[in-house]
Scaffold this active site. Structure first.
Site, PDB file in Angstrom:
ATOM      1  N   HIS A 154     -12.270 -14.488   5.666  1.00  5.64           N
ATOM      2  CA  HIS A 154     -12.793 -15.748   5.146  1.00  5.64           C
ATOM      3  C   HIS A 154     -14.216 -15.995   5.642  1.00  5.64           C
ATOM      4  O   HIS A 154     -15.040 -16.554   4.929  1.00  5.64           O
ATOM      5  CB  HIS A 154     -11.871 -16.895   5.568  1.00  5.64           C
ATOM      6  N   GLU A 208     -26.581 -12.547 -33.013  1.00  6.42           N
ATOM      7  CA  GLU A 208     -25.554 -12.269 -32.005  1.00  6.42           C
ATOM      8  C   GLU A 208     -24.378 -11.473 -32.566  1.00  6.42           C
ATOM      9  O   GLU A 208     -23.412 -11.212 -31.836  1.00  6.42           O
ATOM     10  CB  GLU A 208     -25.056 -13.570 -31.367  1.00  6.42           C
ATOM     11  N   CYS A 244     -32.332 -15.236 -25.790  1.00 14.65           N
ATOM     12  CA  CYS A 244     -31.807 -16.333 -24.979  1.00 14.65           C
ATOM     13  C   CYS A 244     -30.532 -15.937 -24.244  1.00 14.65           C
ATOM     14  O   CYS A 244     -29.922 -16.758 -23.558  1.00 14.65           O
ATOM     15  CB  CYS A 244     -31.544 -17.570 -25.842  1.00 14.65           C
TER      16      CYS A 244
END
Length: 837
Positions: A459, A696, A767
């Site tokens: 941790h 896209e 972008c």
């Protein structure tokens, strides 16, 4: 539903194809560990009661219900596989625990589309959890509709109906294989403890001849259960069956612990062959130099005895409650910062402080005459010994969490606040630091951390990485012999602690760090200036934002404009759609935040992985290939109409550019452009805003020249373009690393887009995430991109990168990249042609 002579005919709670239980894509269900049953692949969006009965269990996340019929048969209805990980998202419970329900009553509504995109499978097991008492006979159907006969349940001949109804003192058990990454360590054990706490039954885990109560974190971890081990779960009590099914589900749901892939810390300490250097393991990278300051743990004096038991118990209780309060505050801050890793760590610590085995051992020691301080220390040390005896490095690391709690509680009991005064630029050493130590040291401006023990999966390591604090672990006990205050160099990236660096080495480290800091300051100082290549080509560096607040940050960081405003921020996490006035004001706020810069506003892009509760779309087998982006206008043109009206009312309108997502053919663009012209005429506008198309999908890239004939600009969304071109889901855990927009196929589509746009004198921007990658900057410039829209905090860095490039040289070298074999080869070539300093 019929119930004659103890034969219960259950009606179908869902509509859809039926499957044998063995065909369910989950080993726990398919193996029959939870009981006999069948499964349905649902086609409807509501779960109904299969009979009259009472709801005896409701899953915490709302994905499963258990109903008990009048004859005692208990039926678990589990919607989908691995849906517990959705945390209740997409489920709407219509009944509560303890409710009396009638056959056919609606129990739960669910968003079939949303769940299908997020879970492993929609196949829904219908399980008779106490099938040891009943016989089950499915009806011979391939497909069922809600309310049709599903299966017959009858009391086994050896068990009376009266005994079947009597569930007092019932015992239930099942075997399950542990799939938690790294085994049953602190966080998974906390999950099991929390699950068991929701039932009145006593539950135990059995493994390798040992047993532990499920309400004891230490006991569970002490069993030493590893990933892939098979364990037996037993439950005894009124709700044993419900407890069992919940615990089996909890034990078989894999928790992602990607950090544990770094378990190099499990290796023995590596001795450096280089004199004056200790070799350890990198837990968090970085290069620092400074005085080494050693921290020591709290040493208790001998216990003189003569304590009042009640007084010592009260002292311990008060100290524990104070530490719990401190941890709750830490948790609250972690949630505010959305730091999930830190939140998980301290949630596990809080659970440890409530562990009955640990608290019981400390209390028993006090009752035998020990002081609260010694009782707490001894209880912790005993539990640490249990974990260390397991012999697995991961469990040894988790013992460090216990030592953290030992130190924190002892400090409160002793009244010893943490007052370590660190000199400027200190590198802190210790046998092993704890998470709370790390937070304190970070607050005191320590520049590095090194430990004799510990691991890269601890941790402390996780926290150090999150804070950018260089950290090396497993350096060995020689570390503790280094004189206090000795000047050292910590080369964390290479796992090295240089004990006697020369003045030249010190100077080099300072020079490297100073150069990095100076570079960042220079980049920031020049961020407001235009980005020109060395041969005078201007590249606009804009920002991707999702609110006016982010636009303000972008403006302050030197953005040349907004290259992408994601308008979804207005539409998500709410029950109703924003009206036209609210939208107009939000868009106006972004324009106002950007001064005199232009703002590109993308129309609403929902569908696929983005769903709106108040805008239900038809269920789709593959939403990513369905009604996404501009395709929404085909089914809900009113939504786009309202948004366009709001956009046309911002001022000054000439600074607003509109961008259409998911366009795949010219007709889509022409339809929207025509509607935009009509709305402009309605509002008395003589000139419409510039209208652009997102590239896209591969179809749009291949049609770029035709699209550019009718669009004012093109903007490439490399994230979606990558996944659609490579046929790899960018959210797929096993494939995400391979969805690289520097793949030669993607570069060819970008090149074709730029060439098509140039035919009509249109400009092209990027972008997607590739625009924010400095390694890709010269490639994009070389292929003809003239605008890069990046994260607001990267504007200075990307502008600086542009200023060190020759555009003509970029054009010359980029063409050669199109012929390479892989994204890895492209990245290697980029490092060679345009190294990142």
């Amino acid at each position: 539903m019929s119930n004659n002579n103890n034969v219960l005919t259950l009606s179908a709670p869902l509509s859809g194809p039926m499957l044998a239980l063995g065909s369910v894509p989950d080993d726990v269900f398919a193996s029959g560990a939870l009981g006999d049953g069948i499964a349905i692949d649902p086609l409807n969006d509501c779960l109904h009661a299969p009979c009259d009965g009472v709801i005896i269990h409701v899953a915490r996340t709302g994905h499963a219900l258990t109903i008990r019929a009048a004859n005692g048969a208990e039926l678990l209805m589990h919607l989908g596989i691995d849906t517990v990980e959705l945390g209740g998202e997409g489920f709407e419970l219509l009944v509560e625990h303890g409710a009396q329900v009638s056959d056919g009553q609606a129990l739960m509504r669910f968003d079939l589309d949303r769940i299908a995109r997020r879970c492993k499978s929609l196949v829904s097991p219908i399980i008779l959890t106490n099938s040891e008492r009943f016989e089950l006979a499915p009806c011979a159907l391939k497909t069922v509709k809600v309310g049709e006969p599903l299966m017959r349940v009858s009391v086994r001949s050896s068990i009376s109906a009266e005994a079947a109804v009597d569930n007092l003192g019932v015992e239930a058990s099942a075997s399950v294989r542990i799939t938690h990454r790294g085994g049953l360590h602190a966080r998974p054990a906390a999950l099991i403890r929390k699950t068991a706490a929701g039932f009145s039954s006593q539950s135990h885990l059995h493994f390798a001849g040992q047993s532990a109560a499920c309400d004891s974190l230490i006991g569970l971890m002490g069993l030493g259960i590893g990933e892939g081990d098979e364990v037996r779960v037993s439950c005894h009590g009124n709700d044993a069956d419900a407890a069992l099914q919940a615990l089996v589900a909890a034990l078989s749901v894999a928790i992602s612990e990607a950090r544990q892939a770094e378990a190099v810390a499990a290796a023995p300490h590596r001795v450096s062959s280089e004199a004056g250097v200790l070799q350890g393991v990198c837990a968090a990278p970085g290069l620092v130099c400074g005085p080494l300051i050693r921290l020591s743990g709290i040493e208790l004096p001998a216990d003189t005895g003569g304590h009042r038991v009640n007084e010592q118990l009260k002292r311990l209780d008060a100290a524990l409650e104070q530490v719990r309060g401190e941890i709750r505050n830490t948790l609250a801050l972690a949630r505010q910062r959305k730091n999930a890793e830190e939140e998980d760590i301290f949630a596990a610590h809080l659970a440890l402080l409530e562990d009955p085995a640990l608290l019981g051992a400390a209390s028993a020691s006090i009752e035998q005459g020990s002081a609260a301080t010694h009782a707490w220390r001894d209880a912790i040390q005993a539990q640490c010994a249990v974990l260390l005896a397991v012999g697995k490095p991961l469990f040894a690391e988790r013992a460090n969490d216990l030592r953290d709690l030992q130190q924190r509680v002892l400090r409160v009991l002793l009244g010893e606040a943490w007052h370590v005064e660190l000199p400027a630029g200190a590198i802190v050493s210790a046998h092993e630091l704890t998470p709370s130590d790390l937070l304190q040291l970070s607050a005191q401006q320590a520049v590095g951390i090194c430990m004799a023990e510990g691991g890269a999966t601890s941790h402390v390591a996780i926290l150090a990485r999150g804070k950018g604090l260089p950290c090396v672990v497993a350096l060995g006990t020689e570390l503790l012999d280094v004189p206090q205050g000795q000047r050292v160099v910590l080369d964390a990236a290479n796992g090295r602690l240089e004990l006697a660096p020369s003045e030249a080495r010190h100077a080099q480290v300072h020079q490297i760090r100073d150069a990095q800091q100076l570079r960042r300051r220079q980049q920031q100082a020049q961020a407001q200036l235009p980005a020109l290549t060395t041969d005078g080509v201007s590249i606009e560096v804009a920002a991707n934002v999702a609110s006016s607040a982010e636009a303000q940050v972008a403006f302050e960081n030197g953005a040349d404009g907004v290259g992408l405003l994601r308008t979804e921020f207005l539409f998500v996490d709410r029950r109703t759609a924003p009206d036209q006035q609210e939208q107009r004001q939000a868009y106006q706020d972004v324009l106002d935040a950007m001064g005199d810069k232009s703002v590109i506003i993308r129309t609403i892009d929902v569908g696929g992985d983005k769903q709106l509760d108040y805008l239900p779309l038809p269920a789709e087998a593959n939403p990513v290939l369905g009604l996404r982006g501009i395709r929404l206008a085909q089914v809900r043109p009113d939504v786009l109409d309202q948004q366009l009206r709001a956009l046309l009312q911002v001022s000054p309108l000439e600074r607003c550019r509109i961008l259409l997502p998911m366009v795949s053919e010219v007709d889509e663009l022409l339809q929207i452009r025509q509607r935009l012209d009509e709305l402009c005429a309605e509002l008395g506008l003589t000139q419409r805003p510039e209208l652009g198309v997102m590239i896209e999908v591969p179809a749009a890239a291949l049609m770029a020249e035709q699209l550019a004939r009718h669009a004012d600009f093109l903007s490439i969304g490399t994230n979606d373009l990558s996944q659609y071109t490579l046929a790899m889901d960018r959210d797929h855990a096993g494939l995400a690393a391979r969805v690289d927009a520097l793949h030669p196929a993607l570069l060819r589509l970008i090149a074709q887009t730029c060439a098509g746009a140039a035919t009509h004198g249109r400009w092209v921007g990027v972008c997607g995430a590739l625009a924010s990658d400095p390694l890709a900057t010269p490639v994009l410039i070389g292929l003809g991109v003239s605008e890069l829209s990046v994260s607001p905090l990267q504007i200075g860095e990307i502008k600086d990168r542009v200023r060190h490039l020759d555009a003509a040289h970029c054009r010359q070298l980029s063409q050669g990249l199109l012929d390479l074999s892989s994204a890895k080869a492209v990245r290697h070539a980029c490092q060679h042609h345009w190294p990142l300093s």
